[in-house]
Structures are given as structure tokens and as C-alpha cells.
Design a protein around this motif. Sequence first.
Motif, PDB file in Angstrom:
ATOM      1  N   ALA A   9      25.291  50.298  52.109  1.00 47.64           N
ATOM      2  CA  ALA A   9      26.723  50.020  51.979  1.00 47.64           C
ATOM      3  C   ALA A   9      26.977  48.531  51.766  1.00 47.64           C
ATOM      4  O   ALA A   9      27.846  48.138  50.983  1.00 47.64           O
ATOM      5  CB  ALA A   9      27.465  50.511  53.216  1.00 47.64           C
ATOM      6  N   VAL A  10      26.207  47.692  52.464  1.00 42.59           N
ATOM      7  CA  VAL A  10      26.369  46.246  52.314  1.00 42.59           C
ATOM      8  C   VAL A  10      25.924  45.814  50.926  1.00 42.59           C
ATOM      9  O   VAL A  10      26.585  45.010  50.258  1.00 42.59           O
ATOM     10  CB  VAL A  10      25.551  45.491  53.398  1.00 42.59           C
ATOM     11  CG1 VAL A  10      25.655  43.984  53.185  1.00 42.59           C
ATOM     12  CG2 VAL A  10      26.031  45.877  54.784  1.00 42.59           C
ATOM     13  N   SER A  11      24.808  46.355  50.480  1.00 38.98           N
ATOM     14  CA  SER A  11      24.287  46.028  49.157  1.00 38.98           C
ATOM     15  C   SER A  11      25.283  46.424  48.068  1.00 38.98           C
ATOM     16  O   SER A  11      25.497  45.680  47.100  1.00 38.98           O
ATOM     17  CB  SER A  11      22.951  46.749  48.938  1.00 38.98           C
ATOM     18  OG  SER A  11      22.413  46.429  47.671  1.00 38.98           O
ATOM     19  N   ARG A  12      25.916  47.576  48.229  1.00 33.84           N
ATOM     20  CA  ARG A  12      26.904  48.020  47.245  1.00 33.84           C
ATOM     21  C   ARG A  12      28.111  47.093  47.238  1.00 33.84           C
ATOM     22  O   ARG A  12      28.627  46.736  46.177  1.00 33.84           O
ATOM     23  CB  ARG A  12      27.351  49.448  47.541  1.00 33.84           C
ATOM     24  CG  ARG A  12      28.353  49.941  46.508  1.00 33.84           C
ATOM     25  CD  ARG A  12      28.960  51.271  46.852  1.00 33.84           C
ATOM     26  NE  ARG A  12      30.008  51.590  45.885  1.00 33.84           N
ATOM     27  CZ  ARG A  12      30.924  52.536  46.066  1.00 33.84           C
ATOM     28  NH1 ARG A  12      30.925  53.270  47.148  1.00 33.84           N
ATOM     29  NH2 ARG A  12      31.836  52.755  45.144  1.00 33.84           N
ATOM     30  N   LEU A  13      28.582  46.687  48.442  1.00 37.35           N
ATOM     31  CA  LEU A  13      29.727  45.786  48.542  1.00 37.35           C
ATOM     32  C   LEU A  13      29.423  44.462  47.850  1.00 37.35           C
ATOM     33  O   LEU A  13      30.246  43.947  47.078  1.00 37.35           O
ATOM     34  CB  LEU A  13      30.080  45.543  50.014  1.00 37.35           C
ATOM     35  CG  LEU A  13      31.215  44.548  50.293  1.00 37.35           C
ATOM     36  CD1 LEU A  13      32.508  44.994  49.612  1.00 37.35           C
ATOM     37  CD2 LEU A  13      31.421  44.382  51.785  1.00 37.35           C
ATOM     38  N   ILE A  14      28.239  43.912  48.100  1.00 33.27           N
ATOM     39  CA  ILE A  14      27.839  42.654  47.454  1.00 33.27           C
ATOM     40  C   ILE A  14      27.793  42.831  45.939  1.00 33.27           C
ATOM     41  O   ILE A  14      28.272  41.988  45.182  1.00 33.27           O
ATOM     42  CB  ILE A  14      26.472  42.180  47.990  1.00 33.27           C
ATOM     43  CG1 ILE A  14      26.599  41.779  49.456  1.00 33.27           C
ATOM     44  CG2 ILE A  14      25.935  41.013  47.152  1.00 33.27           C
ATOM     45  CD1 ILE A  14      25.271  41.502  50.140  1.00 33.27           C
ATOM     46  N   GLU A  16      29.460  44.988  44.059  1.00 29.79           N
ATOM     47  CA  GLU A  16      30.799  45.126  43.498  1.00 29.79           C
ATOM     48  C   GLU A  16      31.518  43.780  43.446  1.00 29.79           C
ATOM     49  O   GLU A  16      32.199  43.460  42.465  1.00 29.79           O
ATOM     50  CB  GLU A  16      31.618  46.133  44.311  1.00 29.79           C
ATOM     51  CG  GLU A  16      31.137  47.574  44.206  1.00 29.79           C
ATOM     52  CD  GLU A  16      31.207  48.105  42.779  1.00 29.79           C
ATOM     53  OE1 GLU A  16      32.155  47.771  42.052  1.00 29.79           O
ATOM     54  OE2 GLU A  16      30.285  48.856  42.392  1.00 29.79           O
ATOM     55  N   LEU A  17      31.387  42.977  44.502  1.00 23.99           N
ATOM     56  CA  LEU A  17      32.025  41.660  44.521  1.00 23.99           C
ATOM     57  C   LEU A  17      31.423  40.747  43.466  1.00 23.99           C
ATOM     58  O   LEU A  17      32.131  39.943  42.842  1.00 23.99           O
ATOM     59  CB  LEU A  17      31.879  41.024  45.916  1.00 23.99           C
ATOM     60  CG  LEU A  17      32.684  41.679  47.038  1.00 23.99           C
ATOM     61  CD1 LEU A  17      32.266  41.117  48.387  1.00 23.99           C
ATOM     62  CD2 LEU A  17      34.181  41.476  46.813  1.00 23.99           C
ATOM     63  N   ALA A  18      30.125  40.867  43.223  1.00 24.41           N
ATOM     64  CA  ALA A  18      29.442  40.022  42.239  1.00 24.41           C
ATOM     65  C   ALA A  18      29.878  40.330  40.811  1.00 24.41           C
ATOM     66  O   ALA A  18      29.647  39.520  39.910  1.00 24.41           O
ATOM     67  CB  ALA A  18      27.924  40.172  42.366  1.00 24.41           C
ATOM     68  N   ARG A  19      30.522  41.473  40.598  1.00 32.93           N
ATOM     69  CA  ARG A  19      31.006  41.823  39.265  1.00 32.93           C
ATOM     70  C   ARG A  19      32.289  41.091  38.910  1.00 32.93           C
ATOM     71  O   ARG A  19      32.684  41.055  37.749  1.00 32.93           O
ATOM     72  CB  ARG A  19      31.253  43.335  39.184  1.00 32.93           C
ATOM     73  CG  ARG A  19      29.981  44.169  39.282  1.00 32.93           C
ATOM     74  CD  ARG A  19      30.274  45.647  39.391  1.00 32.93           C
ATOM     75  NE  ARG A  19      30.969  46.155  38.229  1.00 32.93           N
ATOM     76  CZ  ARG A  19      31.395  47.397  38.081  1.00 32.93           C
ATOM     77  NH1 ARG A  19      31.204  48.274  39.057  1.00 32.93           N
ATOM     78  NH2 ARG A  19      32.013  47.788  36.997  1.00 32.93           N
ATOM     79  N   LEU A  20      32.945  40.480  39.901  1.00 37.68           N
ATOM     80  CA  LEU A  20      34.181  39.748  39.641  1.00 37.68           C
ATOM     81  C   LEU A  20      33.883  38.460  38.881  1.00 37.68           C
ATOM     82  O   LEU A  20      32.836  37.834  39.103  1.00 37.68           O
ATOM     83  CB  LEU A  20      34.892  39.421  40.958  1.00 37.68           C
ATOM     84  CG  LEU A  20      35.322  40.627  41.794  1.00 37.68           C
ATOM     85  CD1 LEU A  20      35.846  40.165  43.145  1.00 37.68           C
ATOM     86  CD2 LEU A  20      36.401  41.423  41.062  1.00 37.68           C
TER      87      LEU A  20
END
Length: 202
Positions: A9-14, A16-20
Amino acid sequence: MKQMQYAGAVSRLIGELARLPGIGTKTAQRLAFFLLNAPPEVAISLAEAIREAREKVGRCSVCGNLTDVDPCPVCQNETRDKGIICVVQDPRDVVAIEKYRGFKGVYHVLHGALSPLEGVGPQELNIKSLLDRLAGDSVREVILATNPDVEGDATALYLARLIKPLGVKVTRLARGLPVGAHLEYADEVTLGRAIEGRLEIE
């Protein structure tokens, strides 16, 4: 050195944020851990704000700017001069020009610029509705406020060739703006002088 592995879950959050835009992996990690360590209501409020914006914000049916009411507040404002339309590439450019506070006309947002290499042609831009707005006799001037770079200049030239035969005055922002810069990064004084010193396109 082996890269640290995070929980799924943490890896996915990171990720998704890195796509900004402008957010690299390290910044994404900092943002992710801030959200995870902050009180739950912080993350919930952010998620709700994103959801609400996605559901309620759309394009103004008149000018194409992003808005949660249609028509947008500028188009609804009876004190604005509807005879002067400032054409910009992005909604962010509207915000930049509004900071100047000296422009009393209205806007038209193209949502991009001509870029054949990236497959962006006239059909991909908000051009048809601009021409529809010029169909009557109410518009006296169109200010082409596209960015002063190759794509912006090409877009301005293309639009000028479409608009001038309609008998509408076409102007371009003065070159107080640095070449290659984007409007959103210009300060209010420079942008104001560029608007005041706009030149008619022959």
C-alpha cells in the motif's frame, strides 16, 4: 546497495504521488510518509478535496476555463468587456493574468498549443468554440496570449490567420515576456506591461 522495499500500500501511494508533475521519487516518499504520519483527517480531507474537484469541476461552456459553475464567474460577470477576448493555452494562464488586475476583458482557453511532433493539431484544441464566439459583431479584439515559445508562436500565427479575415483586430502580447517562458511564471508587473504593450498582428 539494495533499495528499501515498502509495504504494498505504501509503495502504491509513493508510485501514485510520483506521477504528479514535478514530483520525483524522493519527494513522493516524503509526501507519502507525511500523509501516513499525519492525523487521519488530513489524508481524508485531501482525498475528499480531490474527489470533489474531479466530480464538480469541468470546462466552462463559453470560454473553456475550469470551473465548478457554468458559465464560469468571469463569463457571468456583467462588468467584464465581452468585446475583448484574451486567448490563453491553459487555465493556469488565466490565474496569472487575473493577478495583474488590469485586464477587464474575458478569456478563451485552448487547453494546449499546436505541436505536430506530439500529435496536437487544431482539432485537439478549443478553437472551434472560439470561432463561434467571433461569429457576431460584438468582439472587437482578440489578444493572443499564448506562451512565447515555438509552439505558442505557431499557435498564435495559426489563429491570427483564421481570425483576421473576420474583421476582428488581432494582437499579441508585447515581448516583455522572456522567450521560452510560460505565462504562469511571469510576475504581475511584467505580465501587465506585456498586456498593455500588445501589438497588432499584421
